[in-house]
Design an enzyme around this catalytic site. Structure first.
Site, PDB file in Angstrom:
ATOM      1  N   SER A  89      -1.958 -16.888 -38.830  1.00 15.62           N
ATOM      2  CA  SER A  89      -2.479 -16.279 -37.613  1.00 15.62           C
ATOM      3  C   SER A  89      -3.472 -15.184 -37.970  1.00 15.62           C
ATOM      4  O   SER A  89      -3.344 -14.524 -39.000  1.00 15.62           O
ATOM      5  CB  SER A  89      -1.323 -15.692 -36.798  1.00 15.62           C
ATOM      6  OG  SER A  89      -1.805 -14.777 -35.825  1.00 15.62           O
ATOM      7  N   LYS A  90      -4.453 -14.979 -37.096  1.00  9.80           N
ATOM      8  CA  LYS A  90      -5.419 -13.902 -37.347  1.00  9.80           C
ATOM      9  C   LYS A  90      -4.740 -12.532 -37.305  1.00  9.80           C
ATOM     10  O   LYS A  90      -5.311 -11.548 -37.748  1.00  9.80           O
ATOM     11  CB  LYS A  90      -6.572 -13.970 -36.336  1.00  9.80           C
ATOM     12  CG  LYS A  90      -6.180 -13.758 -34.891  1.00  9.80           C
ATOM     13  CD  LYS A  90      -7.398 -13.638 -33.982  1.00  9.80           C
ATOM     14  CE  LYS A  90      -8.185 -14.928 -33.902  1.00  9.80           C
ATOM     15  NZ  LYS A  90      -9.298 -14.837 -32.935  1.00  9.80           N
ATOM     16  N   ARG A  91      -3.504 -12.483 -36.790  1.00  9.81           N
ATOM     17  CA  ARG A  91      -2.770 -11.217 -36.744  1.00  9.81           C
ATOM     18  C   ARG A  91      -1.921 -10.985 -37.994  1.00  9.81           C
ATOM     19  O   ARG A  91      -1.364  -9.907 -38.176  1.00  9.81           O
ATOM     20  CB  ARG A  91      -1.894 -11.167 -35.484  1.00  9.81           C
ATOM     21  CG  ARG A  91      -2.694 -10.937 -34.203  1.00  9.81           C
ATOM     22  CD  ARG A  91      -1.856 -11.148 -32.957  1.00  9.81           C
ATOM     23  NE  ARG A  91      -1.526 -12.548 -32.761  1.00  9.81           N
ATOM     24  CZ  ARG A  91      -2.353 -13.445 -32.231  1.00  9.81           C
ATOM     25  NH1 ARG A  91      -3.563 -13.072 -31.855  1.00  9.81           N
ATOM     26  NH2 ARG A  91      -1.989 -14.703 -32.074  1.00  9.81           N
ATOM     27  N   ASP A  92      -1.789 -11.995 -38.850  1.00 10.09           N
ATOM     28  CA  ASP A  92      -1.035 -11.825 -40.091  1.00 10.09           C
ATOM     29  C   ASP A  92      -1.800 -10.910 -41.049  1.00 10.09           C
ATOM     30  O   ASP A  92      -3.023 -11.062 -41.193  1.00 10.09           O
ATOM     31  CB  ASP A  92      -0.799 -13.181 -40.771  1.00 10.09           C
ATOM     32  CG  ASP A  92       0.161 -14.066 -39.996  1.00 10.09           C
ATOM     33  OD1 ASP A  92       0.985 -13.513 -39.257  1.00 10.09           O
ATOM     34  OD2 ASP A  92       0.066 -15.302 -40.135  1.00 10.09           O
TER      35      ASP A  92
END
Length: 506
Positions: free
Chosen positions: A267-270
């Site tokens: 995920s781009k949030r990881d």
């Protein structure tokens, strides 16, 4: 959707590829991998790389993210031939500045009957699905396809405004993917889709293919997550060709997912996905790009380390694997270490200085602004440190003790654990032996010979027990640059003060 492996299509003579991110957050490794593969294909084929921004989502887009994308590409050395900040024949290159173009194309699609006005609300679509025995979330049912003018007028009289939908043909849609081979979508599997919202805002489903058509993009390389939208784009392209907006159908290639921990899509949030976090940790561009290139592609069997020039020479998107690629941070760091070792020593120092300033061990963030003493110590330390660090963020820990004039360095917790019961006696013997060494003889080989004779040959200590306490005294760390070279760099006075300082604290 079905896939069948077969001969992948030939690339066009004059390849035109594009990178078109949305500015909605910090640049992430999946985005950079997309940019890298498009750039490498353009450079390998001597084609054209276009960089544009898809910023029509006013709720999510930000100028900060826009600037970060440009900063990321500049830091990585991914340059472009047409687009943002360099211009070209097909501008503007920000979708937010192309509104009139989309209105004009939408009007032409509507007039030609390829698009139609749709007044159905989401609630009405769901209710019709339930009434027909279909799942509630089945999707749009084509209800508005053939509305009469009277029906449209009645909806307008209610205050409704229509969305515009593309009329999908009742036929299978197939194409030859550059990475996956033949892919087919069965008739009826893709419903008529919205290209313009009721408020007049154009959607990605319109803006992206229109921009590709008008910028003459003939090879579309993008992520696997967009594969399901390809039949929509193919149908829209057919209409755009008939309208004279597009000249030809582009080739499509869908790059594999990048997986993270636990085999879940990254995920781009990881944290592992955050490009600038990797830069902050001390990845260099050569190492990070090399690793990202391996997420779906390889230069040769059993070879993982290569330069971008070597990648450009060999890259062909048709060699990219369709299977998901896993982001392995340990392997990424290992490859980065290889590239750090390949740097010219002065280049290594120049790149390290901003990290050293950030971590508080030097006085300035550029080589030329350092003091003479700092440059002298770092020049002497470079051949000791460069082969031992994996990230530039590790350099401060290695050279901090060499730059410090402190007479006592508080040992790290893991360094203290290395000190055995014999440490006080070892330090006493080391201090006594070294005290008689003249300043002029305070050299690496002589220091090694003196301590080896005193502690190992005469003292009977194993080398680890003999030199461990001396290392901890000199650096405060369990892992440090070579011991005797470090003692020569800091000089006799500081070295003796550190040995006595640790002895006093035991």
């Amino acid at each position: 959707m079905t896939e069948a492996e077969n001969t992948k299509p030939e690339l066009p003579e004059n390849v035109r590829v594009r990178f078109c991110p949305s500015p909605t957050g910090i640049p992430h490794v999946g985005m950079v991998r997309t940019a890298l593969f498009n750039w490498a294909e353009a450079r390998h084929t001597k084609g054209t790389f276009v960089f544009r921004i898809e910023d029509t989502d006013a709720q999510r887009d930000s100028e900060e993210s826009y600037n970060q994308i440009i900063e990321a590409l500049n830091w990585l050395g991914i340059d472009w031939d047409e687009g943002i900040n360099v211009g070209g024949p097909d501008g503007p290159y920000r979708q937010s500045e192309r509104g009139d173009i989309y209105k004009d194309v939408a009007a032409k699609l509507l007039e030609a009957g390829y698009a139609y006005e749709s007044f159905s609300t989401p609630e009405e679509i769901e209710a019709r699905n339930v009434a027909a025995g279909r799942p509630k979330a089945f999707g749009y049912d084509g209800y508005d396809r053939n509305l009469t003018e009277e029906q449209k007028a009645a909806f307008r009289a209610e205050g409704r405004k229509p969305a515009l939908r593309i009329r999908m043909p009742d036929e299978d849609i197939a194409f030859d993917d550059l990475i996956r081979g033949r892919i087919e979508f069965k008739a009826g599997s893709v419903p008529d889709y919205v290209i313009v919202r009721p408020n007049g805002d154009p959607l990605y489903t319109l803006t992206n293919p229109v921009d590709d058509a008008m910028m003459r993009i003939n090879v579309v390389l993008r992520g696997e997550d967009l594969l399901s939208s390809t039949p929509r784009q193919i149908v829209l392209y057919r209409y755009l060709i008939k309208l004279g907006v597009a000249k030809e159908m582009p080739l499509f290639g869908h790059m594999p997912y990048v997986m993270g921990q636990g085999n879940k899509k990254l995920s781009k949030r990881d944290p592992e996905s955050n490009l600038f976090l990797h830069r902050d940790h001390g990845f260099i561009r050569e190492g990070l790009l090399n690793y990202l290139a391996l997420l779906g592609w390889s230069i040769a069997p059993d070879r993982d380390v290569f330069s971008m020039d070597e990648m450009i020479e060999k890259f062909d998107v048709r060699d990219v694997k369709a299977n998901p690629a896993r982001f392995d941070i340990d392997k990424a760091i290992s490859i980065n270490a290889e590239h750090i070792r390949m740097l010219d020593p002065q280049d290594f120092l120049n790149r390290s200085v901003p990290y050293l300033k950030r971590d508080g061990v030097v006085s300035a963030d550029s080589w030329d602004a350092l003091t003479d003493r700092e440059r002298e110590v770092l020049t002497a330390a470079a051949p000791l440190v460069q082969p031992r660090v994996r990230l530039l963020g590790e350099v401060a820990g290695m050279v901090g003790s060499l730059l410090s004039a402190e007479g006592y360095i508080e040992p790290d917790a893991d360094a203290k654990k290395q000190l055995k019961d014999s440490a006080p006696e070892v330090l006493d013997k080391a201090i006594a032996a070294l005290d008689g060494v003249a300043e002029a003889d305070w050299k690496t080989d002589n220091l090694h010979e003196t301590l080896n004779k005193t502690l190992v040959e005469e003292g009977g200590y194993k080398p680890r027990l003999a030199f461990g306490p001396v290392r901890v005294a000199m650096s405060g760390r369990r892992v440090s640059p070579p011991l005797f070279e470090s003692m020569e760099i800091v000089g006799k006075d500081v070295s003796m003060a550190r040995l006595r300082g640790l002895r006093e604290h035991l």
